[in-house]
Design an enzyme around this catalytic site. Sequence first.
Site, PDB file in Angstrom:
ATOM      1  N   HIS A   1       0.841  -1.207   0.000  1.00 13.70           N
ATOM      2  CA  HIS A   1       0.000   0.000   0.000  1.00 13.70           C
ATOM      3  C   HIS A   1       0.875   1.256   0.000  1.00 13.70           C
ATOM      4  O   HIS A   1       0.600   2.221  -0.709  1.00 13.70           O
ATOM      5  CB  HIS A   1      -0.862   0.061   1.278  1.00 13.70           C
ATOM      6  CG  HIS A   1      -1.933  -0.980   1.362  1.00 13.70           C
ATOM      7  ND1 HIS A   1      -2.046  -1.829   2.448  1.00 13.70           N
ATOM      8  CD2 HIS A   1      -2.959  -1.297   0.526  1.00 13.70           C
ATOM      9  CE1 HIS A   1      -3.103  -2.623   2.271  1.00 13.70           C
ATOM     10  NE2 HIS A   1      -3.669  -2.328   1.117  1.00 13.70           N
TER      11      HIS A   1
ATOM     12  N   LYS B   1     -17.287  -6.932   4.324  1.00 10.49           N
ATOM     13  CA  LYS B   1     -16.358  -7.953   4.822  1.00 10.49           C
ATOM     14  C   LYS B   1     -15.837  -7.549   6.206  1.00 10.49           C
ATOM     15  O   LYS B   1     -15.603  -6.367   6.468  1.00 10.49           O
ATOM     16  CB  LYS B   1     -15.219  -8.203   3.833  1.00 10.49           C
ATOM     17  CG  LYS B   1     -14.223  -7.090   3.637  1.00 10.49           C
ATOM     18  CD  LYS B   1     -13.111  -7.551   2.693  1.00 10.49           C
ATOM     19  CE  LYS B   1     -12.173  -6.410   2.367  1.00 10.49           C
ATOM     20  NZ  LYS B   1     -11.252  -6.692   1.285  1.00 10.49           N
TER      21      LYS B   1
ATOM     22  N   ARG C   1      -1.761  -5.656  -8.739  1.00  8.05           N
ATOM     23  CA  ARG C   1      -0.646  -6.557  -8.465  1.00  8.05           C
ATOM     24  C   ARG C   1      -0.486  -7.598  -9.557  1.00  8.05           C
ATOM     25  O   ARG C   1       0.602  -7.924  -9.980  1.00  8.05           O
ATOM     26  CB  ARG C   1      -0.872  -7.287  -7.130  1.00  8.05           C
ATOM     27  CG  ARG C   1      -0.622  -6.414  -5.942  1.00  8.05           C
ATOM     28  CD  ARG C   1      -1.259  -6.977  -4.715  1.00  8.05           C
ATOM     29  NE  ARG C   1      -2.712  -6.872  -4.804  1.00  8.05           N
ATOM     30  CZ  ARG C   1      -3.532  -7.079  -3.797  1.00  8.05           C
ATOM     31  NH1 ARG C   1      -3.044  -7.445  -2.637  1.00  8.05           N
ATOM     32  NH2 ARG C   1      -4.822  -6.938  -3.945  1.00  8.05           N
TER      33      ARG C   1
ATOM     34  N   SER D   1      -2.778  -7.765   2.623  1.00 11.12           N
ATOM     35  CA  SER D   1      -3.056  -7.710   4.063  1.00 11.12           C
ATOM     36  C   SER D   1      -3.430  -9.101   4.579  1.00 11.12           C
ATOM     37  O   SER D   1      -3.008  -9.500   5.662  1.00 11.12           O
ATOM     38  CB  SER D   1      -4.205  -6.740   4.342  1.00 11.12           C
ATOM     39  OG  SER D   1      -3.872  -5.446   3.892  1.00 11.12           O
TER      40      SER D   1
END
Length: 163
Positions: free
Chosen positions: A18, A42, A91, A129
Site C-alpha cells: 500500500h 467484509k 498486483r 493484508s
Amino acid sequence: MKKIAVYPGSFDPVTYGHLDIAKRATNIFDQLIIAVTSNQSKKTLFSITERVEMLKVVTRNMPKIEVINFDGLLVEFVMEHKAKVIIRGLRAVSDFEYELQMALMNRKLENAVDTAFLMPAEPYTYLSSSVVKEIVSKGGQAAEFVPPFVEQKLRRKFSLTKK
Ligand code: ADP
C-alpha cells in the site's frame, strides 16, 4: 490548481505494498487522500479507528498524504474533496477483473472521476493484508511486509507479544 487523488481501501492493515502505491501517487499528485473504508461488508481484523491510526503513524513523514475514514459512495467522497482521480493498485491479472468493474461502475456514477492504476515494486506484487495476517497469526515474521508499528499491532491482536 492542486491535483488531488483519493486512494481508497480497507487497509486491514496497511502494508509496504500500500505504501509503495501511495508513494508513487504522491510523485504524480500534489495531495493524496487515503480513504479508509468503514462500511465494508467484509469483516476486518482491525477497527476503523485502528486502521486509520496505523496509516497516520506510518505516513507521518509523507506531508502530501492525509488519512480520512469514510463510508458511503466513493465518487461522492472524491467530488467532495475536490479530487478527480481514484488510485488503485494492480498486483496481478487476478486483480484486474474486479478493479475494471469497479472503475467502470464509478465512471457510470460520476463521469468526471477517473481511476488510475499503479503497479507496485516487484517484491510487493504477491503481498496482501490477508497474507500478512495469516503469517503473523501463525507466529511468523512480517518485518519485510509491514512497518514495525503495524507488526507490533498485529502481534498484539494475535496475543503473541511477550509481556
Ligand atoms: P480493498 O478492500 O478496497 O481491496 P485493500 O486494502 O485490500 O482494500 O486494497 C486497497 C488497494 O490497494 C487496492 O487497489 C489493492 O489492489 C491495492 N493493494 C493492496 N495490496 C497491494 C500491494 N501489495 N501492492 C500494490 N497494491 C496493493
